[in-house]
Design an enzyme around this catalytic site. Structure first.
Site, PDB file in Angstrom:
ATOM      1  N   ASN A 163       0.844  -1.197   0.000  1.00  0.00           N
ATOM      2  CA  ASN A 163       0.000   0.000   0.000  1.00  0.00           C
ATOM      3  C   ASN A 163       0.881   1.249   0.000  1.00  0.00           C
ATOM      4  O   ASN A 163       2.090   1.174   0.238  1.00  0.00           O
ATOM      5  CB  ASN A 163      -0.899  -0.014   1.240  1.00  0.00           C
ATOM      6  CG  ASN A 163      -1.908  -1.146   1.200  1.00  0.00           C
ATOM      7  OD1 ASN A 163      -2.642  -1.291   0.225  1.00  0.00           O
ATOM      8  ND2 ASN A 163      -1.936  -1.959   2.254  1.00  0.00           N
ATOM      9  N   CYS A 211      -5.033  -8.284  -3.727  1.00  0.00           N
ATOM     10  CA  CYS A 211      -5.431  -7.050  -4.412  1.00  0.00           C
ATOM     11  C   CYS A 211      -6.123  -7.422  -5.721  1.00  0.00           C
ATOM     12  O   CYS A 211      -5.472  -7.909  -6.648  1.00  0.00           O
ATOM     13  CB  CYS A 211      -4.193  -6.196  -4.688  1.00  0.00           C
ATOM     14  SG  CYS A 211      -4.574  -4.681  -5.582  1.00  0.00           S
ATOM     15  N   ASN A 257      -7.915 -10.712   2.368  1.00  0.00           N
ATOM     16  CA  ASN A 257      -7.641  -9.492   3.147  1.00  0.00           C
ATOM     17  C   ASN A 257      -8.963  -9.046   3.785  1.00  0.00           C
ATOM     18  O   ASN A 257     -10.041  -9.415   3.320  1.00  0.00           O
ATOM     19  CB  ASN A 257      -6.987  -8.415   2.267  1.00  0.00           C
ATOM     20  CG  ASN A 257      -7.832  -8.025   1.061  1.00  0.00           C
ATOM     21  OD1 ASN A 257      -8.837  -8.655   0.760  1.00  0.00           O
ATOM     22  ND2 ASN A 257      -7.427  -6.991   0.377  1.00  0.00           N
ATOM     23  N   HIS A 261     -12.254  -7.032   5.162  1.00  0.00           N
ATOM     24  CA  HIS A 261     -13.193  -5.996   4.704  1.00  0.00           C
ATOM     25  C   HIS A 261     -14.357  -5.881   5.677  1.00  0.00           C
ATOM     26  O   HIS A 261     -14.844  -6.890   6.183  1.00  0.00           O
ATOM     27  CB  HIS A 261     -13.749  -6.351   3.321  1.00  0.00           C
ATOM     28  CG  HIS A 261     -12.691  -6.391   2.262  1.00  0.00           C
ATOM     29  ND1 HIS A 261     -12.296  -5.279   1.564  1.00  0.00           N
ATOM     30  CD2 HIS A 261     -11.913  -7.413   1.822  1.00  0.00           C
ATOM     31  CE1 HIS A 261     -11.329  -5.610   0.722  1.00  0.00           C
ATOM     32  NE2 HIS A 261     -11.070  -6.904   0.864  1.00  0.00           N
ATOM     33  N   GLU A 272      -9.419   2.398   1.785  1.00  0.00           N
ATOM     34  CA  GLU A 272      -8.565   1.205   1.851  1.00  0.00           C
ATOM     35  C   GLU A 272      -7.577   1.261   3.004  1.00  0.00           C
ATOM     36  O   GLU A 272      -6.944   2.309   3.238  1.00  0.00           O
ATOM     37  CB  GLU A 272      -7.762   1.048   0.559  1.00  0.00           C
ATOM     38  CG  GLU A 272      -8.545   0.394  -0.540  1.00  0.00           C
ATOM     39  CD  GLU A 272      -7.641  -0.093  -1.664  1.00  0.00           C
ATOM     40  OE1 GLU A 272      -6.508  -0.542  -1.398  1.00  0.00           O
ATOM     41  OE2 GLU A 272      -8.086   0.010  -2.815  1.00  0.00           O
ATOM     42  N   ARG A 273      -7.432   0.137   3.653  1.00  0.00           N
ATOM     43  CA  ARG A 273      -6.360  -0.022   4.646  1.00  0.00           C
ATOM     44  C   ARG A 273      -5.026   0.315   3.959  1.00  0.00           C
ATOM     45  O   ARG A 273      -4.727  -0.207   2.894  1.00  0.00           O
ATOM     46  CB  ARG A 273      -6.349  -1.479   5.126  1.00  0.00           C
ATOM     47  CG  ARG A 273      -5.182  -1.836   6.006  1.00  0.00           C
ATOM     48  CD  ARG A 273      -5.264  -3.260   6.474  1.00  0.00           C
ATOM     49  NE  ARG A 273      -4.943  -4.228   5.426  1.00  0.00           N
ATOM     50  CZ  ARG A 273      -4.710  -5.523   5.655  1.00  0.00           C
ATOM     51  NH1 ARG A 273      -4.803  -6.009   6.886  1.00  0.00           N
ATOM     52  NH2 ARG A 273      -4.429  -6.345   4.668  1.00  0.00           N
ATOM     53  N   CYS A 288     -11.642  -0.926  -5.514  1.00  0.00           N
ATOM     54  CA  CYS A 288     -10.972  -1.977  -4.746  1.00  0.00           C
ATOM     55  C   CYS A 288     -11.616  -3.301  -5.178  1.00  0.00           C
ATOM     56  O   CYS A 288     -12.809  -3.529  -4.916  1.00  0.00           O
ATOM     57  CB  CYS A 288     -11.169  -1.739  -3.250  1.00  0.00           C
ATOM     58  SG  CYS A 288     -10.456  -3.043  -2.226  1.00  0.00           S
ATOM     59  N   GLY A 331     -12.522  -5.581  -2.363  1.00  0.00           N
ATOM     60  CA  GLY A 331     -13.627  -4.921  -1.658  1.00  0.00           C
ATOM     61  C   GLY A 331     -14.949  -5.122  -2.388  1.00  0.00           C
ATOM     62  O   GLY A 331     -15.992  -5.354  -1.761  1.00  0.00           O
TER      63      GLY A 331
HETATM   64  N1  LIG Z   1      -5.481  -2.066   0.836  1.00  0.00           N
HETATM   65  C1  LIG Z   1      -5.598  -3.487   0.670  1.00  0.00           C
HETATM   66  C2  LIG Z   1      -4.762  -4.023  -0.472  1.00  0.00           C
HETATM   67  C3  LIG Z   1      -5.180  -3.497  -1.836  1.00  0.00           C
HETATM   68  C4  LIG Z   1      -6.580  -3.929  -2.288  1.00  0.00           C
HETATM   69  C5  LIG Z   1      -6.867  -3.493  -3.696  1.00  0.00           C
HETATM   70  N2  LIG Z   1      -6.903  -2.141  -4.007  1.00  0.00           N
HETATM   71  C6  LIG Z   1      -7.885  -4.332  -4.420  1.00  0.00           C
HETATM   72  O1  LIG Z   1      -8.169  -3.971  -5.589  1.00  0.00           O
HETATM   73  O2  LIG Z   1      -8.341  -5.359  -3.941  1.00  0.00           O
HETATM   74  C7  LIG Z   1      -5.170  -4.221   1.969  1.00  0.00           C
HETATM   75  O3  LIG Z   1      -4.285  -3.733   2.678  1.00  0.00           O
HETATM   76  O4  LIG Z   1      -5.763  -5.270   2.253  1.00  0.00           O
END
Ligand SMILES: N[C@@H](CCC[C@H](N)C(=O)O)C(=O)O
Length: 285
Positions: free
Chosen positions: A67, A76, A166, A168, A217-218, A226, A229
């Site tokens: 990030n 990602c 990841n 959410h 976003e984290r 995302c 996401g």
């Molecule tokens: N910020 C996320 C990693 C990036 C996610 C991304 N932009 C996507 O398209 O999925 C994290 O730290 O989990």
């Protein structure tokens, strides 16, 4: 001065600096700081972070994503589509369907090609993980969080949490334009009940086939899109009876649309564009 060659790519405006680690060598200890540097729009290239396209023992390529605050993510979605495009167009793979390794496991990519150029990519993102211990978040480790009341900043919200490799958290709002992305987003991202932090998503349901989506976003703050996401939001929307399992849902993000399908067999498929912006040489100490 050291240098590496880079390609800037984006998926629906979620942009990263991509480095082909089959050809470049960068010290492990420099990666986090480099992610911060290259992302800076004034003194770097300008992006939401840094993505490395690496050799893998389990698949033709491996993706590592940092990030723009230098933290390493585990997955990602927009990055996966761009890695797939890069791998196919640069002959790292020969087939149109191939595996990509991520820190959260293996996924399958299928590139959709016109001439030799990849315009769209479908990623089989695998199974969503719903137990609190899998997000990870505090609470009964085996339980799911579906429309559960949680307090943030003195106010109660109904939230749903989903891991796509990841973490959410999904909030439903009546009007996406008024979603508290920049006010609630940073507070929830760093809430102590999420020991690894969390990506924060706001969703307005349009109908059974369409949702509006905005994200904090984290590790990167507000982004145009995302991918993980959007997958998490569709899983949450099925669990909350807003959309249908096994049907395509159009997710309208700030940067454009993704098509997501949480199929009956449990796997989540994401289809959307991937684009190259420019290539160049980056100089660093
Ligand atoms: N910020 C996320 C990693 C990036 C996610 C991304 N932009 C996507 O398209 O999925 C994290 O730290 O989990």
């Amino acid at each position: 001065m050291k240098t590496f060659q880079f390609t800037k790519m984006h998926g629906l405006g979620n942009s990263y600096i991509y480095v082909n680690m089959f050809e470049e060598q960068i010290e492990e200890s420099k990666l986090s700081h480099l992610a911060i540097q290259v992302s800076n729009v004034h003194t770097g290239i300008g992006s939401d972070g840094l993505i490395l396209i690496c050799p893998s023992e389990k698949a033709p390529v491996k993706m590592r994503i940092f990030n723009n605050d230098g933290s390493e993510g585990k997955n990602c979605g927009n990055g996966l589509r761009c890695v797939a495009k890069y791998a196919y167009e640069h002959n790292l793979v020969k087939e149109r369907k191939f595996m990509i390794e991520t820190l959260s496991g293996l996924v399958e990519a299928e590139v959709h090609v016109k001439g030799n150029i990849v315009h769209n990519v479908t990623i089989d993102m695998g199974y969503p993980r719903l137990q609190k211990k899998e997000i990870p978040m505090l609470g009964n480790p085996e339980e799911y969080t579906i429309s559960e009341k949680m307090e943030f900043n003195g106010q109660l919200y109904d939230v749903t949490t989903v891991s796509m490799g990841n973490p959410h958290i999904i909030f439903y709002v009546r009007n996406i334009e008024e979603a508290p992305v920049t006010t609630l987003g940073p507070i929830v991202e760093k809430d102590q009940r999420f020991p690894e932090g969390v990506n924060v998503e706001f969703v307005e349901v349009v109908n059974e086939q369409e949702i509006h989506f905005r994200v904090w976003e984290r590790g990167s703050g507000v982004t145009q899109a995302c991918g993980t996401g959007a997958c998490a939001a569709v899983v949450a929307s099925v669990l909350n009876n807003h959309t249908k399992r096994g049907k395509e849902t159009v997710v309208h993000l700030a940067g454009g649309d993704l098509i997501i399908n949480w199929t009956e067999d449990g796997r989540v498929f994401m289809t959307g564009p991937a684009e190259t912006v420019c290539t160049g040489t980056y100089y660093y100490e």
